[in-house]
Write an enzyme that holds these catalytic residues in place. Structure first.
Site, PDB file in Angstrom:
ATOM      1  N   SER A 148      78.519  12.412   5.590  1.00 45.17           N
ATOM      2  CA  SER A 148      79.529  11.378   5.721  1.00 45.17           C
ATOM      3  C   SER A 148      80.927  11.439   5.589  1.00 45.17           C
ATOM      4  CB  SER A 148      78.879  10.188   4.541  1.00 45.17           C
ATOM      5  OG  SER A 148      79.513   9.140   4.878  1.00 45.17           O
ATOM      6  N   ASP A 224      70.699   4.368  10.426  1.00 40.14           N
ATOM      7  CA  ASP A 224      71.783   4.397   9.413  1.00 40.14           C
ATOM      8  C   ASP A 224      72.614   3.235   9.716  1.00 40.14           C
ATOM      9  OD1 ASP A 224      74.107   5.108   8.352  1.00 40.14           O
ATOM     10  OD2 ASP A 224      73.852   7.202   8.491  1.00 40.14           O
ATOM     11  N   HIS A 257      71.059   6.696   6.056  1.00 43.07           N
ATOM     12  CA  HIS A 257      72.267   7.328   5.224  1.00 43.07           C
ATOM     13  C   HIS A 257      71.850   8.117   4.233  1.00 43.07           C
ATOM     14  CE1 HIS A 257      76.715   8.104   6.073  1.00 43.07           C
ATOM     15  NE2 HIS A 257      76.789   7.924   4.582  1.00 43.07           N
TER      16      HIS A 257
END
Length: 280
Positions: A148, A224, A257
């Site tokens: 991320s 996600d 995620h």
């Protein structure tokens, strides 16, 4: 450096340390996994950069990476995601996407952030010098990965430092922070309103600008919730295609995620880095 925790795992040692950082003007904590091979000789190192709200402990406790790192003989160095301490400013509204836990791996230029929020220099310069002086690491065999916000950091570190890293990989990276709400908020505060200064921390801009090529592996879950508004993987795919930059970018069906996603593919990523490091 002070060692503040140590655990035996897969024949190696998982260490947690703290040290005073000149770059960040605060005390920092971090982690290093030393595989069993490090007891015999210096080993290659994989740097892991974590995402928003994380510390150095999220990856070491949730990803299950030590098993694979021990098999391949790789050390893993995990810094924190931002400076910490009473003197370090935070988001005045207490938001989780800026300030503490959200350093974005940039060198801030704006008040009041510029004294402490210099995570780019910390990861690129101070931390490697520190860990190389303390642990049996091969100083010329590095690779880098992240998740991320940390995936953004890993890509930028690799693209801006040609020849330093054997390979780069990322899970669900923020590939175009100049074009998403998380990045616009962070860069606006840390770097100011001149958006031209933001380009140095945008992976897509760096690739379009001719950044030297290196092996790249990206995994992104198609379930996600951040994919469309924040991560924008298609922009990286297009930038690589336009620049002729060879990258393996995989959309993994059904994955989100979370660290469940990372744990599912971390073995493949470590094998990818191990192969690249052997070629150095």
């Amino acid at each position: 450096m002070n060692i503040i925790a140590e655990h035996r795992v897969f024949g190696g040692r998982q260490l947690r340390f703290e040290h005073p950082s000149e770059t960040l003007a605060c005390t920092m904590q971090g982690a290093v996994f030393l595989p069993p091979q490090a007891e015999q000789h210096p080993v290659p190192v994989l740097y892991w950069l974590s995402g928003l709200t994380c510390t150095d402990e999220n990856f070491t406790q949730k990803a299950g990476a030590q098993r694979y790192a021990a098999e391949h003989g790789l050390a893993i160095v995990c810094p924190d995601t931002s400076p910490r301490g009473e003197s370090v400013p935070d988001d005045p509204e207490g938001a989780w996407d800026f300030g503490l836990g959200a350093g974005f791996y940039v060198n801030a230029t704006q008040a009041p952030w510029q004294q402490h929020y210099r995570m780019y220099d910390y990861v690129a310069l101070e931390l490697p010098e520190l860990v190389n002086s303390q642990f049996p690491l091969a100083s010329d065999r590095w690779s880098i990965s992240g998740h991320s916000m940390g995936g953004h950091g890993a890509l930028v570190m690799a693209l801006r430092n040609p020849g330093r890293f054997a390979a780069v990989s990322a899970f669900a990276p923020i590939v175009a922070p100049t074009q998403c709400p998380w990045g616009e908020k962070a860069f606006g505060h840390y770097l100011g309103t001149d958006r031209s200064t933001w380009q140095a921390y945008d992976s897509c801009a760096l690739i379009r600008g001719g950044a030297p090529q290196l092996p790249m592996l990206i995994d992104q879950g198609d379930a996600d919730s951040f994919l469309t508004p924040q991560l924008k993987t298609p922009l990286l795919q297009q930038a690589c295609a336009d620049a002729g930059f060879p990258a393996t970018i995989r959309l993994q069906p059904g994955y989100d995620h979370s660290y469940y996603f990372i744990a599912s593919f971390i073995g493949e990523h470590i094998a990818f880095h191990a192969a690249a490091l052997k070629a150095v």
